[in-house]
Design an enzyme around this catalytic site. Sequence first.
Site, PDB file in Angstrom:
ATOM      1  N   ASP A  34      19.500  35.887 -13.874  1.00 41.21           N
ATOM      2  CA  ASP A  34      20.357  36.943 -13.331  1.00 41.21           C
ATOM      3  C   ASP A  34      20.776  37.924 -14.414  1.00 41.21           C
ATOM      4  OD1 ASP A  34      20.121  35.416 -11.086  1.00 41.21           O
ATOM      5  OD2 ASP A  34      22.204  34.754 -11.033  1.00 41.21           O
ATOM      6  N   TYR A  76      25.408  23.133  -7.332  1.00 44.00           N
ATOM      7  CA  TYR A  76      24.500  23.820  -8.256  1.00 44.00           C
ATOM      8  C   TYR A  76      24.328  22.990  -9.529  1.00 44.00           C
ATOM      9  CZ  TYR A  76      22.524  27.487 -11.237  1.00 44.00           C
ATOM     10  OH  TYR A  76      21.714  28.206 -12.084  1.00 44.00           O
ATOM     11  N   GLY A 125      24.720  36.436  -2.893  1.00 46.62           N
ATOM     12  CA  GLY A 125      23.510  35.982  -3.563  1.00 46.62           C
ATOM     13  C   GLY A 125      22.824  37.058  -4.371  1.00 46.62           C
ATOM     14  N   LEU A 126      23.517  38.165  -4.664  1.00 50.24           N
ATOM     15  CA  LEU A 126      22.930  39.270  -5.416  1.00 50.24           C
ATOM     16  C   LEU A 126      23.461  39.333  -6.842  1.00 50.24           C
ATOM     17  CD1 LEU A 126      22.916  42.027  -2.658  1.00 50.24           C
ATOM     18  CD2 LEU A 126      21.109  40.408  -3.264  1.00 50.24           C
ATOM     19  N   SER A 127      24.102  38.241  -7.258  1.00 48.49           N
ATOM     20  CA  SER A 127      24.546  38.064  -8.640  1.00 48.49           C
ATOM     21  C   SER A 127      25.600  39.067  -9.088  1.00 48.49           C
ATOM     22  CB  SER A 127      23.356  38.110  -9.606  1.00 48.49           C
ATOM     23  OG  SER A 127      23.710  37.519 -10.835  1.00 48.49           O
ATOM     24  N   SER A 128      26.703  39.080  -8.364  1.00 44.45           N
ATOM     25  CA  SER A 128      27.811  39.955  -8.742  1.00 44.45           C
ATOM     26  C   SER A 128      28.402  39.564 -10.089  1.00 44.45           C
ATOM     27  CB  SER A 128      28.892  39.930  -7.660  1.00 44.45           C
ATOM     28  OG  SER A 128      29.346  38.611  -7.421  1.00 44.45           O
ATOM     29  N   SER A 129      28.388  38.276 -10.431  1.00 44.95           N
ATOM     30  CA  SER A 129      28.986  37.847 -11.701  1.00 44.95           C
ATOM     31  C   SER A 129      28.175  38.337 -12.893  1.00 44.95           C
ATOM     32  CB  SER A 129      29.127  36.321 -11.740  1.00 44.95           C
ATOM     33  OG  SER A 129      27.877  35.672 -11.645  1.00 44.95           O
ATOM     34  N   HIS A 150      15.839  28.574  -8.761  1.00 42.01           N
ATOM     35  CA  HIS A 150      16.246  27.314  -9.393  1.00 42.01           C
ATOM     36  C   HIS A 150      15.206  26.818 -10.399  1.00 42.01           C
ATOM     37  CE1 HIS A 150      19.991  26.327  -7.275  1.00 42.01           C
ATOM     38  NE2 HIS A 150      19.443  26.922  -6.225  1.00 42.01           N
ATOM     39  N   ASP A 188      14.904  28.862 -13.438  1.00 40.38           N
ATOM     40  CA  ASP A 188      15.247  29.471 -14.731  1.00 40.38           C
ATOM     41  C   ASP A 188      15.850  28.447 -15.683  1.00 40.38           C
ATOM     42  OD1 ASP A 188      17.538  29.408 -13.108  1.00 40.38           O
ATOM     43  OD2 ASP A 188      18.342  31.287 -13.899  1.00 40.38           O
TER      44      ASP A 188
END
Length: 359
Positions: free
Chosen positions: A171, A220, A123-127, A37, A39
């Site tokens: 990410d 968020y 939480g592994l940033s799939s997007s 949190h 970036d």
Amino acid sequence: MSDARVAKARELFREHFGRDCDGVSFAPGRVNLIGEHVDYNDGLVLPMPVAAGTAVAWAVHDDADTQVTAADFGEEDRFDPAKPAKPSNESWRSYVRGIAAQWGGDLPPMQLLITGDLPRGSGLSSSASLCIALGRAFVDATGDPVDATTLARRAQQTEHDFAGVACGIMDQMAAAAGEPGHAMLLDCRDLGYRQVAIPKDWAVLVVDSGVTRGLVDGEYNARRRQCEAAAAALGITSLRDASMDDLTAQDLPDPEARRARHVVGEIARVGEATAAIEQGDLQAFGRILSEGHASLRDQFEVSHPTVDALVERLQKMIGTQGGARMTGAGFGGSVVVVTSPDRAREIESEFSEASSRVA
């Protein structure tokens, strides 16, 4: 990208579209070691890519529309590549159309098949992985070179415009420019970065908490607004420029004060963690991870009771040989563990279904 993943994507494309694809692109997910949190506060972060990610098999075709299949969901989409419209509801389609829109109508009609092994909400940033993989497919299809930083910016803009998430760029940069076995020390203000090699006698694991991460009720975006309010009260552009003395002198109200304390402390922890990696000081690195988790839990309030319990359990297994903390935006997701290879094997045995080795 492994040969098996390429072969799977090609086979699925052939089964669905009845023809061979023109190519397969790939982008990894990421795990953030420390720097959560910060970036979007122009701070320093320390993410690294994971082995799992997203593959996109693609081909240019003569139809007017771009046709997309999300093989893992059994779902499809179709849109005009000259003017991709934002879907009425946020889903994987938002990211496909959103990243296509970043090409300003210059994409040819394509057939796309998406498959991957990153669990959504972990939480592994799939997007980010999805957007970067698609962006690489578009680069290959058009033949127009796009550097990693530009590609990351386009993926970030997709999140803002099509997914409604006011995220930073960590990410996307980790997915676009990260190197296996290395952490990326990234300055989110100017996007300068360098690769920091993880010591050979360290092991990095990700343990899924089983709680699907969600950006609960806009929390968020709320955290970002609170950080911006704190910076405005301090008379600065972003919390990157604040110190703990500034926060004490200003006497900010809550929750802005706690949010700001986390950000200022977390940016400092990134510098300390980088030094610990370069010195091979696993005990110091573990202490920094523990401090980061406590701050995310108590100051930024983005953890989850199940995640907290998992961190405590893992820390007991690790002892002084490293540390554990929540990773990602919070509200569920995964825990990152950095420890010795022996401790890592014990954790992998205990959490055989939920853990995966990163380095």
